[in-house]
Design a protein around this motif. Structure first.
Motif, PDB file in Angstrom:
ATOM      1  N   SER A 142      47.478 -32.503  -7.792  1.00 15.92           N
ATOM      2  CA  SER A 142      46.163 -31.886  -7.523  1.00 15.92           C
ATOM      3  C   SER A 142      44.992 -32.860  -7.668  1.00 15.92           C
ATOM      4  O   SER A 142      43.870 -32.445  -7.968  1.00 15.92           O
ATOM      5  N   GLN A 143      45.240 -34.151  -7.443  1.00 11.58           N
ATOM      6  CA  GLN A 143      44.162 -35.138  -7.565  1.00 11.58           C
ATOM      7  C   GLN A 143      43.021 -34.859  -6.595  1.00 11.58           C
ATOM      8  O   GLN A 143      41.852 -35.151  -6.897  1.00 11.58           O
ATOM      9  N   LEU A 144      43.344 -34.298  -5.434  1.00  6.02           N
ATOM     10  CA  LEU A 144      42.309 -34.014  -4.426  1.00  6.02           C
ATOM     11  C   LEU A 144      41.904 -32.542  -4.409  1.00  6.02           C
ATOM     12  O   LEU A 144      41.141 -32.113  -3.554  1.00  6.02           O
ATOM     13  N   GLY A 145      42.427 -31.761  -5.387  1.00  4.48           N
ATOM     14  CA  GLY A 145      42.054 -30.352  -5.473  1.00  4.48           C
ATOM     15  C   GLY A 145      43.250 -29.415  -5.410  1.00  4.48           C
ATOM     16  O   GLY A 145      44.365 -29.822  -5.097  1.00  4.48           O
ATOM     17  N   GLU A 146      43.013 -28.141  -5.738  1.00  6.38           N
ATOM     18  CA  GLU A 146      44.051 -27.113  -5.647  1.00  6.38           C
ATOM     19  C   GLU A 146      44.256 -26.722  -4.182  1.00  6.38           C
ATOM     20  O   GLU A 146      43.436 -27.032  -3.321  1.00  6.38           O
ATOM     21  N   GLU A 147      45.368 -26.027  -3.913  1.00  4.92           N
ATOM     22  CA  GLU A 147      45.802 -25.816  -2.525  1.00  4.92           C
ATOM     23  C   GLU A 147      44.749 -25.171  -1.623  1.00  4.92           C
ATOM     24  O   GLU A 147      44.498 -25.665  -0.523  1.00  4.92           O
ATOM     25  N   LYS A 148      44.126 -24.087  -2.063  1.00  6.58           N
ATOM     26  CA  LYS A 148      43.160 -23.400  -1.200  1.00  6.58           C
ATOM     27  C   LYS A 148      41.988 -24.313  -0.839  1.00  6.58           C
ATOM     28  O   LYS A 148      41.571 -24.397   0.319  1.00  6.58           O
ATOM     29  N   ALA A 149      41.468 -25.022  -1.837  1.00  3.92           N
ATOM     30  CA  ALA A 149      40.348 -25.929  -1.595  1.00  3.92           C
ATOM     31  C   ALA A 149      40.758 -27.082  -0.683  1.00  3.92           C
ATOM     32  O   ALA A 149      39.987 -27.504   0.196  1.00  3.92           O
ATOM     33  N   VAL A 150      41.979 -27.567  -0.864  1.00  5.42           N
ATOM     34  CA  VAL A 150      42.467 -28.672  -0.025  1.00  5.42           C
ATOM     35  C   VAL A 150      42.634 -28.213   1.420  1.00  5.42           C
ATOM     36  O   VAL A 150      42.276 -28.942   2.356  1.00  5.42           O
ATOM     37  N   ILE A 151      43.165 -27.023   1.623  1.00  3.40           N
ATOM     38  CA  ILE A 151      43.315 -26.495   2.984  1.00  3.40           C
ATOM     39  C   ILE A 151      41.966 -26.481   3.695  1.00  3.40           C
ATOM     40  O   ILE A 151      41.849 -26.865   4.863  1.00  3.40           O
ATOM     41  N   GLU A 152      40.929 -26.052   2.987  1.00  7.32           N
ATOM     42  CA  GLU A 152      39.589 -26.008   3.576  1.00  7.32           C
ATOM     43  C   GLU A 152      39.100 -27.410   3.938  1.00  7.32           C
ATOM     44  O   GLU A 152      38.456 -27.609   4.974  1.00  7.32           O
ATOM     45  N   GLN A 153      39.424 -28.394   3.085  1.00  7.32           N
ATOM     46  CA  GLN A 153      39.037 -29.774   3.364  1.00  7.32           C
ATOM     47  C   GLN A 153      39.806 -30.337   4.564  1.00  7.32           C
ATOM     48  O   GLN A 153      39.269 -31.112   5.348  1.00  7.32           O
ATOM     49  N   VAL A 154      41.060 -29.938   4.689  1.00  4.23           N
ATOM     50  CA  VAL A 154      41.866 -30.375   5.837  1.00  4.23           C
ATOM     51  C   VAL A 154      41.323 -29.750   7.124  1.00  4.23           C
ATOM     52  O   VAL A 154      41.288 -30.401   8.174  1.00  4.23           O
ATOM     53  N   GLN A 155      40.888 -28.512   7.060  1.00  8.01           N
ATOM     54  CA  GLN A 155      40.276 -27.880   8.234  1.00  8.01           C
ATOM     55  C   GLN A 155      39.080 -28.693   8.733  1.00  8.01           C
ATOM     56  O   GLN A 155      38.880 -28.841   9.939  1.00  8.01           O
ATOM     57  N   LEU A 156      38.300 -29.211   7.798  1.00 14.72           N
ATOM     58  CA  LEU A 156      37.108 -29.986   8.142  1.00 14.72           C
ATOM     59  C   LEU A 156      37.440 -31.420   8.559  1.00 14.72           C
ATOM     60  O   LEU A 156      36.611 -32.096   9.152  1.00 14.72           O
ATOM     61  N   GLY A 157      38.656 -31.867   8.209  1.00 12.96           N
ATOM     62  CA  GLY A 157      39.031 -33.244   8.502  1.00 12.96           C
ATOM     63  C   GLY A 157      38.641 -34.208   7.396  1.00 12.96           C
ATOM     64  O   GLY A 157      38.811 -35.421   7.528  1.00 12.96           O
ATOM     65  N   ALA A 158      38.126 -33.685   6.263  1.00  6.56           N
ATOM     66  CA  ALA A 158      37.738 -34.533   5.141  1.00  6.56           C
ATOM     67  C   ALA A 158      38.973 -35.113   4.452  1.00  6.56           C
ATOM     68  O   ALA A 158      38.938 -36.205   3.893  1.00  6.56           O
ATOM     69  N   ILE A 159      40.070 -34.332   4.450  1.00  7.35           N
ATOM     70  CA  ILE A 159      41.385 -34.804   4.024  1.00  7.35           C
ATOM     71  C   ILE A 159      42.291 -34.631   5.241  1.00  7.35           C
ATOM     72  O   ILE A 159      42.229 -33.603   5.923  1.00  7.35           O
ATOM     73  N   GLU A 160      43.107 -35.634   5.533  1.00  5.76           N
ATOM     74  CA  GLU A 160      43.855 -35.600   6.797  1.00  5.76           C
ATOM     75  C   GLU A 160      45.158 -34.795   6.717  1.00  5.76           C
ATOM     76  O   GLU A 160      45.488 -34.050   7.641  1.00  5.76           O
ATOM     77  N   PHE A 161      45.908 -34.952   5.623  1.00  2.00           N
ATOM     78  CA  PHE A 161      47.209 -34.291   5.490  1.00  2.00           C
ATOM     79  C   PHE A 161      47.297 -33.520   4.170  1.00  2.00           C
ATOM     80  O   PHE A 161      46.654 -33.890   3.184  1.00  2.00           O
ATOM     81  N   THR A 162      48.150 -32.494   4.158  1.00  2.85           N
ATOM     82  CA  THR A 162      48.482 -31.825   2.901  1.00  2.85           C
ATOM     83  C   THR A 162      49.839 -31.162   3.004  1.00  2.85           C
ATOM     84  O   THR A 162      50.348 -30.922   4.104  1.00  2.85           O
ATOM     85  N   ARG A 163      50.396 -30.899   1.841  1.00  2.00           N
ATOM     86  CA  ARG A 163      51.613 -30.090   1.733  1.00  2.00           C
ATOM     87  C   ARG A 163      51.235 -28.891   0.890  1.00  2.00           C
ATOM     88  O   ARG A 163      50.774 -29.033  -0.227  1.00  2.00           O
ATOM     89  N   VAL A 164      51.382 -27.691   1.443  1.00  2.00           N
ATOM     90  CA  VAL A 164      50.997 -26.480   0.715  1.00  2.00           C
ATOM     91  C   VAL A 164      52.060 -25.401   0.849  1.00  2.00           C
ATOM     92  O   VAL A 164      52.880 -25.424   1.767  1.00  2.00           O
ATOM     93  N   SER A 165      52.009 -24.454  -0.063  1.00  2.00           N
ATOM     94  CA  SER A 165      52.890 -23.292   0.014  1.00  2.00           C
ATOM     95  C   SER A 165      52.393 -22.357   1.114  1.00  2.00           C
ATOM     96  O   SER A 165      51.199 -22.304   1.414  1.00  2.00           O
ATOM     97  N   THR A 166      53.328 -21.608   1.707  1.00  2.00           N
ATOM     98  CA  THR A 166      52.918 -20.623   2.710  1.00  2.00           C
ATOM     99  C   THR A 166      52.149 -19.466   2.065  1.00  2.00           C
ATOM    100  O   THR A 166      51.489 -18.708   2.768  1.00  2.00           O
ATOM    101  N   GLY A 167      52.223 -19.345   0.726  1.00  2.00           N
ATOM    102  CA  GLY A 167      51.487 -18.286   0.032  1.00  2.00           C
ATOM    103  C   GLY A 167      50.003 -18.323   0.316  1.00  2.00           C
ATOM    104  O   GLY A 167      49.443 -17.384   0.917  1.00  2.00           O
ATOM    105  N   PRO A 168      49.283 -19.399  -0.074  1.00  2.00           N
ATOM    106  CA  PRO A 168      47.843 -19.465   0.215  1.00  2.00           C
ATOM    107  C   PRO A 168      47.522 -19.590   1.703  1.00  2.00           C
ATOM    108  O   PRO A 168      46.407 -19.275   2.119  1.00  2.00           O
ATOM    109  N   LEU A 169      48.489 -20.035   2.507  1.00  2.00           N
ATOM    110  CA  LEU A 169      48.227 -20.150   3.949  1.00  2.00           C
ATOM    111  C   LEU A 169      47.959 -18.793   4.593  1.00  2.00           C
ATOM    112  O   LEU A 169      47.332 -18.708   5.645  1.00  2.00           O
ATOM    113  N   ALA A 170      48.444 -17.720   3.954  1.00  2.00           N
ATOM    114  CA  ALA A 170      48.243 -16.377   4.503  1.00  2.00           C
ATOM    115  C   ALA A 170      46.760 -16.023   4.602  1.00  2.00           C
ATOM    116  O   ALA A 170      46.365 -15.189   5.419  1.00  2.00           O
TER     117      ALA A 170
END
Length: 348
Positions: free
Chosen positions: A91-119
C-alpha cells in the motif's frame, strides 16, 4: 578574479544543464522517446522508452506481488529494456479504492486489485461477492478464462481502466473464537465483513450479525471480543495473525474473489499497438507464476496455522450452506443473468 568568475560561470551552466535534464525526464510515467534536433530518426522498431508504476496493497513477496514482479520482468524482456515497471507493494501508493481512482486519472499507470472494490466502479464485478457461485477452483478458472470472463475484463474500459489478467486469491472461509463444525455454528455470531450490501445480506441469511470494519482493526476486535468471527482466505488468516485469536476455521469457501491486474485506459490509449501486445501478453504469461506462488503459499499458511494451534475443519457437504444463502442468490440472479449463464456453462 577572472579564474574565480570562470569557475562560477561553469558551475551555473552545469547546474542549468542538470535542471533542464531533470525537467525533460519528467516524473511518474516517463516517455524517453524521440531524438535530438538534427539527429537521424531512431528505427521505428526501437519504440519509446517508459517507466511506469504498479501499485499493490499486499506485502512484498506475497503471491500477487510476485505475479506483479514477474509481469514487470517479462515486459522489460519483451521490450528489450524500453519499458520498465516499478512495483510498489504494501500500500505504498495507497489503499485499493484510492489507487483505482488514481489509475482512472492516469496518475498511477498499473495496479493489482481485488474484484471486491472494483464493483464500485463496474457493477458487473459485484457478482464475485455472491456466495457459493463456484464449485471449486477449476470451475472458477474455467469461467475466468472463458468468453464471459474476458468480456468482464474488457468492460472495465467504460470505467477508464483496462483489464489485463486475473490473478488467484483462493477462497474465503469463516474463522471464529468458538469451534465451527457446521453452518448452524454461525448463528448469532458477530462476524466482521467487508462493507458491501451483499456481504451484509449473506450474514443475515446465515443467521449471523454483520460487523463491517477496516481490515486493520480485526485482530484487536477479535482479541477484545468486539466481534466473534471473521472471514478470509488462508494466507490472510495466517499473515494477519488472526489465527492466534480466532483458532477455529471452517473451510466453507463461501466466496472466490479473484484479483485483476490492470492499466489506466488513459495510458493504454497512448501506447503503440506493439507495446500493447507486449503488455497484454506479459500479463497473461505472469498468471502462471502468480497461481503457482498462490498454491504454494496457501499450503504453507495452512501448515503454519495448524502449528500455531488452530483447528481446521473441512466442509464435505456444501448443500446446507448453499440452501441457507439461496434467497441471496435468487435476489441477484436476474441482475447477473448473463454471467450466471456463463458460470453454469463452465460447470458442465
Amino acid at each position: 578574479m577572472k579564474k574565480l568568475l570562470t569557475k562560477r560561470t561553469a558551475t551555473v551552466v552545469l547546474g542549468m544543464t542538470v535542471s533542464m535534464s531533470m525537467l525533460l525526464s519528467g516524473c511518474g510515467a516517463k516517455n524517453d522517446g524521440g531524438t535530438a534536433s538534427g539527429d537521424k530518426a531512431a528505427p521505428a522498431a526501437a519504440g519509446k522508452k517508459y517507466t511506469f508504476r504498479l501499485a499493490d496493497t499486499h506485502p512484498d513477496n506475497y503471491p500477487t506481488v510476485l505475479g506483479d514482479k514477474k509481469f514487470a520482468e517479462i515486459v522489460n524482456q519483451k521490450s528489450n529494456g524500453r519499458i520498465k515497471i516499478d512495483v510498489f507493494p504494501n500500500s505504498q501508493l495507497g489503499e485499493e479504492k484510492a489507487v483505482i481512482e488514481q489509475v482512472q486519472l492516469g496518475a498511477i499507470e498499473f495496479t493489482r486489485v481485488s474484484t471486491g472494490p472494483l464493483a464500485e466502479f463496474n457493477k458487473s464485478y459485484g457478482v464475485f461477492s455472491l456466495p457459493y457461485i463456484f464449485d471449486n477452483e477449476e470451475h472458477e478458472w474455467k469461467f475466468l478464462e472463458g468468453d464471459k470472463g474476458k468480456e468482464l475484463l474488457d468492460s472495465l474500459e467504460a470505467s477508464k481502466l483496462k483489464g489485463l489478467a486475473y490473478y488467484d486469491s483462493g477462497a474465503r472461509s469463516f474463522y471464529a473464537k468458538k469451534p465451527l463444525n457446521s453452518v448452524d455454528d454461525l448463528k448469532g455470531l458477530k462476524v466482521r465483513v467487508i462493507q458491501n450490501k451483499i456481504n451484509i445480506e449473506l450474514m443475515e441469511a446465515l443467521g449471523a450479525n454483520a460487523s463491517p470494519m477496516a481490515y486493520g482493526e480485526v485482530f484487536s476486535a477479535l482479541q477484545t471480543g468486539v466481534i466473534d468471527a471473521a472471514e478470509n482466505n488462508f494466507p490472510s488468516y495466517y499473515t494477519s495473525n488472526h489465527y492466534q485469536v480466532a483458532k477455529n476455521i471452517i473451510l466453507d469457501a463461501h466466496q472466490r474473489v479473484p484479483e485483476v491486474l490492470m492499466i489506466s485506459k488513459n495510458q493504454w490509449d497512448k501506447l503503440s499497438d506493439d507495446d500493447k501486445k507486449i503488455i497484454k501478453d506479459a500479463a497473461q504469461e505472469s498468471v502462471k507464476t502468480e497461481r503457482e506462488e498462490w498454491t504454494k503459499f496457501e499450503k504453507e499458511s495452512e501448515a503454519k496455522v495448524k502449528e500455531g494451534g488452530a483447528t481446521v475443519v473441512e466442509v464435505k457437504d456444501s448443500k446446507p450452506w448453499q440452501d441457507k444463502v439461496k434467497p441471496v442468490i435468487d435476489k441477484y440472479r436476474e441482475e447477473y443473468k448473463d454471467i450466471f449463464t456463463a458460470i453454469d456453462a463452465a460447470r458442465k
